[in-house]
Design a protein around this motif. Sequence first.
Motif, mmCIF file in Angstrom:
data_model
loop_
_atom_site.group_PDB
_atom_site.id
_atom_site.type_symbol
_atom_site.label_atom_id
_atom_site.label_comp_id
_atom_site.label_asym_id
_atom_site.label_seq_id
_atom_site.Cartn_x
_atom_site.Cartn_y
_atom_site.Cartn_z
ATOM 1 N N PHE A 1 43.489 -7.092 12.367
ATOM 2 C CA PHE A 1 43.475 -8.085 13.426
ATOM 3 C C PHE A 1 42.686 -9.271 12.901
ATOM 4 C CE2 PHE A 1 40.981 -10.041 16.845
ATOM 5 C CZ PHE A 1 42.009 -10.518 17.639
ATOM 6 N N VAL A 2 43.247 -10.452 12.994
ATOM 7 C CA VAL A 2 42.590 -11.660 12.515
ATOM 8 C C VAL A 2 42.360 -12.573 13.703
ATOM 9 C CG1 VAL A 2 42.793 -13.674 11.011
ATOM 10 C CG2 VAL A 2 43.714 -11.469 10.262
ATOM 11 N N GLU B 1 52.257 -0.422 25.923
ATOM 12 C CA GLU B 1 51.805 0.671 25.067
ATOM 13 C C GLU B 1 50.764 0.131 24.079
ATOM 14 O OE1 GLU B 1 52.806 3.816 25.437
ATOM 15 O OE2 GLU B 1 54.234 3.328 27.026
ATOM 16 N N ASP B 2 50.251 1.009 23.237
ATOM 17 C CA ASP B 2 49.267 0.614 22.234
ATOM 18 C C ASP B 2 49.870 -0.363 21.234
ATOM 19 O OD1 ASP B 2 47.513 2.380 23.406
ATOM 20 O OD2 ASP B 2 47.764 3.935 21.898
ATOM 21 N N VAL B 3 49.012 -1.161 20.620
ATOM 22 C CA VAL B 3 49.417 -2.047 19.544
ATOM 23 C C VAL B 3 48.863 -1.448 18.256
ATOM 24 C CG1 VAL B 3 49.158 -4.344 18.547
ATOM 25 C CG2 VAL B 3 49.431 -4.086 21.015
#
Length: 178
Positions: free
Chosen positions: A21-22, A14-16
């Motif tokens: 986001f690094v 599924e989506d995160v």
Amino acid sequence: GIGPFLGASLWCDEDVVARGFVSVSDKRIKQIEGRSDAARDLTSLLGIEVTDYSHIDIISKGTGKQKKVIAQQVETVFPQAVNRTTDAVPDIYKKAPIANGWVEFATDLKVGERVRLIGEKEEGVHEVLEVREGAFRTAFEPASEVVFVFGREVDDFRTVDYDAISMLNVSATQEIHR
């Protein structure tokens, strides 16, 4: 499920969702070759086609319309943004009766090919052991009498590195500004 991807530590069906986001980008871990050729990057970016599509696998991916790139097309103009791995594709995508490993379904699968099969409680990718008129056999023996034949496993399943495309866009935008 989704297949393996070299170097990946996390796979999700599924989506995160996250606040951010690094990405690791310290110059001390890189062998820097120089600044990117922005004019060439602009040409590459202009060659990428954004495509409208929907997924074949509507069960896990839904019926929504998408507006993204197609890996095979990106590969022709910006190959470093495309990776290949092994995964199953939904090229069959039908239910069929199963008994003693025999899936009663006419198909062009061949002995030695691998196919993703989904039972009521179990699933997996299995080698085709035999083929006869209107059926094929694997070692998969689910508890149910019906199996969902997702599709065959391929070793050239493509993924797209959208970060690479984003950086191409930054470079191309800088070229336009100049």
